[in-house]
Write a protein that holds these residues in place. Structure first.
Motif, PDB file in Angstrom:
ATOM      1  N   PHE A  49     117.777-101.141  48.029  1.00  0.00           N
ATOM      2  CA  PHE A  49     117.544 -99.711  47.836  1.00  0.00           C
ATOM      3  C   PHE A  49     117.705 -99.345  46.364  1.00  0.00           C
ATOM      4  O   PHE A  49     116.918 -98.574  45.806  1.00  0.00           O
ATOM      5  CB  PHE A  49     118.516 -98.883  48.682  1.00  0.00           C
ATOM      6  CG  PHE A  49     118.145 -98.793  50.141  1.00  0.00           C
ATOM      7  CD1 PHE A  49     116.855 -98.482  50.527  1.00  0.00           C
ATOM      8  CD2 PHE A  49     119.093 -99.001  51.123  1.00  0.00           C
ATOM      9  CE1 PHE A  49     116.503 -98.382  51.866  1.00  0.00           C
ATOM     10  CE2 PHE A  49     118.765 -98.907  52.465  1.00  0.00           C
ATOM     11  CZ  PHE A  49     117.467 -98.599  52.845  1.00  0.00           C
ATOM     12  N   SER A  50     118.736 -99.892  45.724  1.00  0.00           N
ATOM     13  CA  SER A  50     118.960 -99.618  44.310  1.00  0.00           C
ATOM     14  C   SER A  50     117.819-100.183  43.464  1.00  0.00           C
ATOM     15  O   SER A  50     117.264 -99.488  42.604  1.00  0.00           O
ATOM     16  CB  SER A  50     120.295-100.236  43.866  1.00  0.00           C
ATOM     17  OG  SER A  50     120.486-100.104  42.479  1.00  0.00           O
ATOM     18  N   PHE A  51     117.484-101.439  43.692  1.00  0.00           N
ATOM     19  CA  PHE A  51     116.413-102.093  42.931  1.00  0.00           C
ATOM     20  C   PHE A  51     115.106-101.312  43.045  1.00  0.00           C
ATOM     21  O   PHE A  51     114.421-101.068  42.050  1.00  0.00           O
ATOM     22  CB  PHE A  51     116.229-103.516  43.465  1.00  0.00           C
ATOM     23  CG  PHE A  51     115.116-104.288  42.807  1.00  0.00           C
ATOM     24  CD1 PHE A  51     115.330-104.972  41.620  1.00  0.00           C
ATOM     25  CD2 PHE A  51     113.850-104.345  43.382  1.00  0.00           C
ATOM     26  CE1 PHE A  51     114.301-105.680  41.010  1.00  0.00           C
ATOM     27  CE2 PHE A  51     112.821-105.053  42.787  1.00  0.00           C
ATOM     28  CZ  PHE A  51     113.049-105.726  41.596  1.00  0.00           C
ATOM     29  N   LEU A  52     114.758-100.898  44.258  1.00  0.00           N
ATOM     30  CA  LEU A  52     113.502-100.178  44.467  1.00  0.00           C
ATOM     31  C   LEU A  52     113.551 -98.778  43.861  1.00  0.00           C
ATOM     32  O   LEU A  52     112.558 -98.301  43.303  1.00  0.00           O
ATOM     33  CB  LEU A  52     113.195-100.104  45.960  1.00  0.00           C
ATOM     34  CG  LEU A  52     112.884-101.451  46.631  1.00  0.00           C
ATOM     35  CD1 LEU A  52     112.814-101.294  48.143  1.00  0.00           C
ATOM     36  CD2 LEU A  52     111.579-102.037  46.096  1.00  0.00           C
ATOM     37  N   SER A  53     114.702 -98.125  43.958  1.00  0.00           N
ATOM     38  CA  SER A  53     114.797 -96.781  43.386  1.00  0.00           C
ATOM     39  C   SER A  53     114.550 -96.809  41.884  1.00  0.00           C
ATOM     40  O   SER A  53     113.998 -95.867  41.313  1.00  0.00           O
ATOM     41  CB  SER A  53     116.178 -96.173  43.679  1.00  0.00           C
ATOM     42  OG  SER A  53     117.188 -96.769  42.895  1.00  0.00           O
ATOM     43  N   MET A  54     114.956 -97.906  41.225  1.00  0.00           N
ATOM     44  CA  MET A  54     114.774 -98.010  39.782  1.00  0.00           C
ATOM     45  C   MET A  54     113.326 -98.295  39.394  1.00  0.00           C
ATOM     46  O   MET A  54     112.982 -98.256  38.210  1.00  0.00           O
ATOM     47  CB  MET A  54     115.714 -99.078  39.223  1.00  0.00           C
ATOM     48  CG  MET A  54     117.169 -98.657  39.242  1.00  0.00           C
ATOM     49  SD  MET A  54     118.285 -99.785  38.362  1.00  0.00           S
ATOM     50  CE  MET A  54     118.800-100.894  39.679  1.00  0.00           C
ATOM     51  N   MET A  55     112.469 -98.582  40.371  1.00  0.00           N
ATOM     52  CA  MET A  55     111.050 -98.804  40.092  1.00  0.00           C
ATOM     53  C   MET A  55     110.244 -97.508  40.169  1.00  0.00           C
ATOM     54  O   MET A  55     109.094 -97.467  39.746  1.00  0.00           O
ATOM     55  CB  MET A  55     110.477 -99.835  41.065  1.00  0.00           C
ATOM     56  CG  MET A  55     111.102-101.214  40.936  1.00  0.00           C
ATOM     57  SD  MET A  55     110.304-102.476  41.970  1.00  0.00           S
ATOM     58  CE  MET A  55     108.762-102.731  41.055  1.00  0.00           C
ATOM     59  N   PHE A  56     110.852 -96.458  40.724  1.00  0.00           N
ATOM     60  CA  PHE A  56     110.168 -95.166  40.836  1.00  0.00           C
ATOM     61  C   PHE A  56     110.473 -94.332  39.590  1.00  0.00           C
ATOM     62  O   PHE A  56     111.373 -93.494  39.579  1.00  0.00           O
ATOM     63  CB  PHE A  56     110.609 -94.435  42.099  1.00  0.00           C
ATOM     64  CG  PHE A  56     110.017 -94.992  43.361  1.00  0.00           C
ATOM     65  CD1 PHE A  56     108.794 -94.546  43.837  1.00  0.00           C
ATOM     66  CD2 PHE A  56     110.686 -95.985  44.068  1.00  0.00           C
ATOM     67  CE1 PHE A  56     108.251 -95.063  45.005  1.00  0.00           C
ATOM     68  CE2 PHE A  56     110.155 -96.510  45.233  1.00  0.00           C
ATOM     69  CZ  PHE A  56     108.931 -96.056  45.703  1.00  0.00           C
ATOM     70  N   ASN A  57     109.728 -94.569  38.532  1.00  0.00           N
ATOM     71  CA  ASN A  57     109.916 -93.817  37.293  1.00  0.00           C
ATOM     72  C   ASN A  57     109.408 -92.388  37.460  1.00  0.00           C
ATOM     73  O   ASN A  57     108.383 -92.148  38.113  1.00  0.00           O
ATOM     74  CB  ASN A  57     109.168 -94.488  36.142  1.00  0.00           C
ATOM     75  CG  ASN A  57     109.740 -95.863  35.821  1.00  0.00           C
ATOM     76  OD1 ASN A  57     110.932 -96.014  35.627  1.00  0.00           O
ATOM     77  ND2 ASN A  57     108.881 -96.872  35.792  1.00  0.00           N
ATOM     78  N   VAL A  58     110.134 -91.463  36.858  1.00  0.00           N
ATOM     79  CA  VAL A  58     109.731 -90.054  36.881  1.00  0.00           C
ATOM     80  C   VAL A  58     109.708 -89.536  35.452  1.00  0.00           C
ATOM     81  O   VAL A  58     110.473 -90.008  34.603  1.00  0.00           O
ATOM     82  CB  VAL A  58     110.699 -89.205  37.738  1.00  0.00           C
ATOM     83  CG1 VAL A  58     110.649 -89.627  39.188  1.00  0.00           C
ATOM     84  CG2 VAL A  58     112.132 -89.301  37.208  1.00  0.00           C
ATOM     85  N   PRO A  59     108.824 -88.587  35.151  1.00  0.00           N
ATOM     86  CA  PRO A  59     108.790 -88.025  33.785  1.00  0.00           C
ATOM     87  C   PRO A  59     110.027 -87.179  33.519  1.00  0.00           C
ATOM     88  O   PRO A  59     110.486 -86.428  34.390  1.00  0.00           O
ATOM     89  CB  PRO A  59     107.512 -87.170  33.805  1.00  0.00           C
ATOM     90  CG  PRO A  59     107.266 -86.865  35.243  1.00  0.00           C
ATOM     91  CD  PRO A  59     107.777 -88.032  36.020  1.00  0.00           C
ATOM     92  N   LEU A  60     110.582 -87.307  32.321  1.00  0.00           N
ATOM     93  CA  LEU A  60     111.776 -86.569  31.937  1.00  0.00           C
ATOM     94  C   LEU A  60     111.473 -85.612  30.796  1.00  0.00           C
ATOM     95  O   LEU A  60     110.422 -85.694  30.153  1.00  0.00           O
ATOM     96  CB  LEU A  60     112.887 -87.536  31.503  1.00  0.00           C
ATOM     97  CG  LEU A  60     113.396 -88.531  32.540  1.00  0.00           C
ATOM     98  CD1 LEU A  60     114.524 -89.374  31.947  1.00  0.00           C
ATOM     99  CD2 LEU A  60     113.872 -87.830  33.805  1.00  0.00           C
ATOM    100  N   VAL A  61     112.405 -84.731  30.548  1.00  0.00           N
ATOM    101  CA  VAL A  61     112.310 -83.799  29.427  1.00  0.00           C
ATOM    102  C   VAL A  61     112.189 -84.599  28.131  1.00  0.00           C
ATOM    103  O   VAL A  61     112.928 -85.559  27.908  1.00  0.00           O
ATOM    104  CB  VAL A  61     113.561 -82.903  29.368  1.00  0.00           C
ATOM    105  CG1 VAL A  61     113.493 -81.977  28.160  1.00  0.00           C
ATOM    106  CG2 VAL A  61     113.700 -82.102  30.657  1.00  0.00           C
TER     107      VAL A  61
END
Length: 346
Positions: A49-61
């Protein structure tokens, strides 16, 4: 938040690794004492779950990108010590196979994301839940999980910012040029904290609550509260791990969504591009000597790519590879404990 190779001096890396070692030793001892064998094997699923969550990049400020880590989530499922080990192994695979985070900086990355994040997150959760249980107050538990995970990732980001920011003060040449990370505390702290407090922390909280609620619904014996309090395993819970594995499969299939966010995470520029990075309003104009001449490792799938394979397919292959290895590693680690805590596992 992954500190790349050569952003920290070798001395800084050694200090951070030395700080992480006693945490790993404590975590191994605690996990062996508290978790039954089958739950130790399941840490691999939490790490996935941790490994996969780190693959979902999101745009930041600020035009950079970030991601969740899932450290507090694993702590809620198996305890903060198990989270420390799970995230540490996930970070090791990312560094060795995909070049995501430095080998020399492995101790620093683990200190931030595998120690500070889950222990702070779970500590806040426990403080809010003191005197009650998730079964008695599920709404309160989810709110506590959200607050804890938000605080946890922001605390980890702050530690990372400090590690970045002290480098130019401690390590520079006669001309005053930084040898490693060139951005001092006045730049590093706001650059890390504003995007994490505004966006990444919210993503971490949402991911943690969503997966935690799903697991509590489908496999309530896969929570640290049930393990710690030796709650009896319900018959339906024994059949509930299939939905958990199904959720892992859904996340794997969805990881290409993480490619939609463009840009590089702050502080993860390569040595070939940092001279042109205008973090202070104008290009830096030079490549720090420690980065230019520093350590590098050729990895199998750099940045989750695979030769001529399309980016989306390579990303899925990376997700499958990392997830499978994490599950296998923790399954193998549980084998020497066969028969240990058998009563707790039943």
């Amino acid at each position: 938040m992954h500190i790349p190779e050569n952003y920290l001096s070798p001395a800084s890396c050694a200090v951070m690794t030395a700080a992480a070692v006693p945490v790993w030793v404590h975590s191994v001892k605690k996990v062996k004492e508290v978790l039954p064998r089958d739950k130790i094997a399941m840490i691999g699923v939490g790490a996935a779950f941790s490994f996969l969550s780190m693959m979902f990049n999101v745009p930041l400020v600020g035009g950079t990108t970030g991601h969740a880590v899932g450290g507090t989530l694993i702590a809620l499922l198996f305890g903060p010590e198990a989270a420390c080990l799970g995230v540490s192994v996930a970070l090791l695979l990312q560094a060795v196979l995909f070049g995501d985070g430095g080998i020399l900086a492995f101790g620093a990355n683990c200190f931030n994301m595998a120690f500070v994040l889950p222990f702070a997150g779970y500590g806040i959760y426990s403080l809010i839940m003191k005197g009650t249980s998730a079964d008695a107050r599920p709404g309160r538990a989810y709110a506590a999980a959200a607050i804890g995970s938000y605080v946890g990732i922001c605390a980890a980001a702050f530690c990372c910012a400090v590690e970045f920011g002290i480098q130019p003060e401690l390590f520079h040449d006669a001309a005053g040029n930084a040898l490693y990370c060139p951005y001092d505390l006045s730049i590093a702290i706001p650059a890390m904290m504003i995007p994490h407090m505004a966006v990444a922390g919210v993503v971490e909280a949402a991911f943690t609550v969503a997966v935690y609620a799903f697991v509590r619904k489908t496999a309530p014996d896969m929570t640290y509260e049930a393990i710690r309090d030796r709650l009896p395993v319900r018959e339906e819970s024994k059949k509930g791990r299939f939905p958990v594995y199904a959720l892992v499969a859904v996340l794997i299939a969805a990881v290409p969504l993480g490619l939609l966010a463009t840009g590089t995470a702050w502080g993860e520029w390569g040595a070939d591009e940092i001279a042109e990075t205008a973090e202070t309003g104008s290009p830096l104009g030079y490549t720090p000597k420690g980065m230019e001449d520093g350590f590098s490792l050729d990895v199998l799938m750099p940045d989750y790519t695979l030769g001529e394979v399309s980016e989306a397919v390579a990303y899925i292959i990376s997700a499958v590879t990392g997830t499978a290895l994490l599950i296998i590693i923790f399954k193998l680690l549980s084998i020497p404990l066969k028969g240990k805590n058998a009563a707790n596992a039943s």
